[in-house]
Design an enzyme around this catalytic site. Sequence first.
Site, PDB file in Angstrom:
ATOM      1  N   SER A 208      -3.574   6.071  -5.234  1.00  0.00           N
ATOM      2  CA  SER A 208      -2.492   6.474  -4.336  1.00  0.00           C
ATOM      3  C   SER A 208      -2.745   7.885  -3.826  1.00  0.00           C
ATOM      4  O   SER A 208      -3.877   8.387  -3.936  1.00  0.00           O
ATOM      5  CB  SER A 208      -1.146   6.367  -5.059  1.00  0.00           C
ATOM      6  N   ASN A 209      -1.729   8.521  -3.288  1.00  0.00           N
ATOM      7  CA  ASN A 209      -1.895   9.876  -2.774  1.00  0.00           C
ATOM      8  C   ASN A 209      -0.619  10.670  -3.047  1.00  0.00           C
ATOM      9  O   ASN A 209       0.329  10.148  -3.630  1.00  0.00           O
ATOM     10  CB  ASN A 209      -2.246   9.839  -1.285  1.00  0.00           C
ATOM     11  N   ARG A 210      -0.582  11.905  -2.606  1.00  0.00           N
ATOM     12  CA  ARG A 210       0.494  12.804  -3.019  1.00  0.00           C
ATOM     13  C   ARG A 210       1.742  12.728  -2.138  1.00  0.00           C
ATOM     14  O   ARG A 210       2.674  13.517  -2.313  1.00  0.00           O
ATOM     15  CB  ARG A 210      -0.027  14.248  -3.028  1.00  0.00           C
ATOM     16  N   SER A 211       1.795  11.785  -1.225  1.00  0.00           N
ATOM     17  CA  SER A 211       2.958  11.741  -0.333  1.00  0.00           C
ATOM     18  C   SER A 211       4.244  11.465  -1.122  1.00  0.00           C
ATOM     19  O   SER A 211       4.284  10.571  -1.956  1.00  0.00           O
ATOM     20  CB  SER A 211       2.758  10.647   0.712  1.00  0.00           C
ATOM     21  N   ALA A 276       1.906   7.714   4.259  1.00  0.00           N
ATOM     22  CA  ALA A 276       0.507   8.055   4.010  1.00  0.00           C
ATOM     23  C   ALA A 276      -0.164   6.784   3.489  1.00  0.00           C
ATOM     24  O   ALA A 276      -0.093   6.475   2.292  1.00  0.00           O
ATOM     25  CB  ALA A 276       0.417   9.179   2.992  1.00  0.00           C
TER      26      ALA A 276
END
Length: 408
Positions: A208-211, A276
């Site tokens: 995943s990502n930091r959004s 994101a």
Amino acid sequence: MPDRPQPTVVLGVTGGIAAYKAVEVCRRLVEAGAHVVPVLTADARRFVGEATFSALASEPAQTELFGGPTPIPHTALGRAAEVVVVAPATADFLARYAAGLAGDLLGATLLATQAPVVVCPAMHTEMWEHPSVQENLATLVRRGVTVVPPGTGPLAAGDVGVGRLAEPEAIVEVVLGMLGAHGDLAGYAVAVSAGGTREPIDPVRHLSNRSSGKQGQALAHAALRRGAEVTLVTTVDPVLAPHPRLRVVRVSTAAEMEAAMGVEAEKADAIIMAAAVADFRPVTVADHKLTKDQGVPQLVLERTPDILAGLAARRRPGQVIVGFAAETDDPVARARAKRAAKGVDLMVVNDVSAPGVGFDHDTNAVTIVSASGEQEVPLSTKTVVADAVLDRVAELLAAGHRLTPEGH
Ligand code: CTP
């Protein structure tokens, strides 16, 4: 850039036992983003103290027609109100309002306002069924007042029957439905995506990502305030209060988001991809948890579908499409190229290497890139950024935005 003013709701509270439920109405309206000014009658204060409302509302509760800080409080309130809601509305109040009596602050405010009015009666069954109450209500309905009728259930002093104040959720829903009715996005359907997608590796792990999904939620919230029908397609549980014009679709992966946005795109007037979306995902997802005794896994990744580019390729005439880009190097030049390549109207770019910008923050600084040039929005709350983006969306929608032959 300052925050836009929130819509003002005057919450009239009259003297019945259900006045304690008006506290919940107040709290929920504030939570949903309204600027709530409570106006209590003298009898309301026999049931609930003004300090309770003052603590929860956006402004101190007002009670007096004379002697307060403003010389003519009823006209100020009447003009400021976008909606006036009276909960609970007693039989006595309904009679006074139907007769046009203006002897106290609430009565005078109701005569001084041009805002829509909602009354929520609450009283014992015998009183509710009395012809004078019903005739007064009929008079008010004829004048355009909205009535949220009482429900059936326990009343004061152990009695049971019709006359119980409608549930606070139901009252708030009616009021919120009226707010924004004259906003610049009223009548438009807006689909917003939010949050980072999660691409599973095995049943317990994902990429995943930091959004945080905060900017997408701020967009959904601002669009609701401006009158739009909003669908939020999100990977995170929204902190938005329920709203009659809000639908939330929970998704997790890029594939799920693509499917959900595809459905929304068929009816949306504007699409805002603030999510994101992961650019890569594992080619295969293990059925069982990968364990250490199996050795270090070699993840093979593949590209996810570019949802935004797909939506732009299939766009309906007049549909406005907005993308977001998080960049660290040469943000505006890259955003210009992305906007053109993806065929979208606006590309909102933030330089995530700058302090206070992008992921996890409550603030953002962006440049809105369009075919006609760039607009900078300096470091502000995500609400201010949302409104700046929606200003541009509203302009394009109002101009009956159409694809030009030279494209975007
Ligand atoms: N987006 C999308 N589908 C993807 C990836 C991104 O719809 N698979 C959308 C995002 O929601 C955002 C915009 O495209 O609105 C971001 O553009 P993109 O070119 O993907 O930005 P980056 O992910 O930053 O791309 P790159 O890493 O190549 O710069």
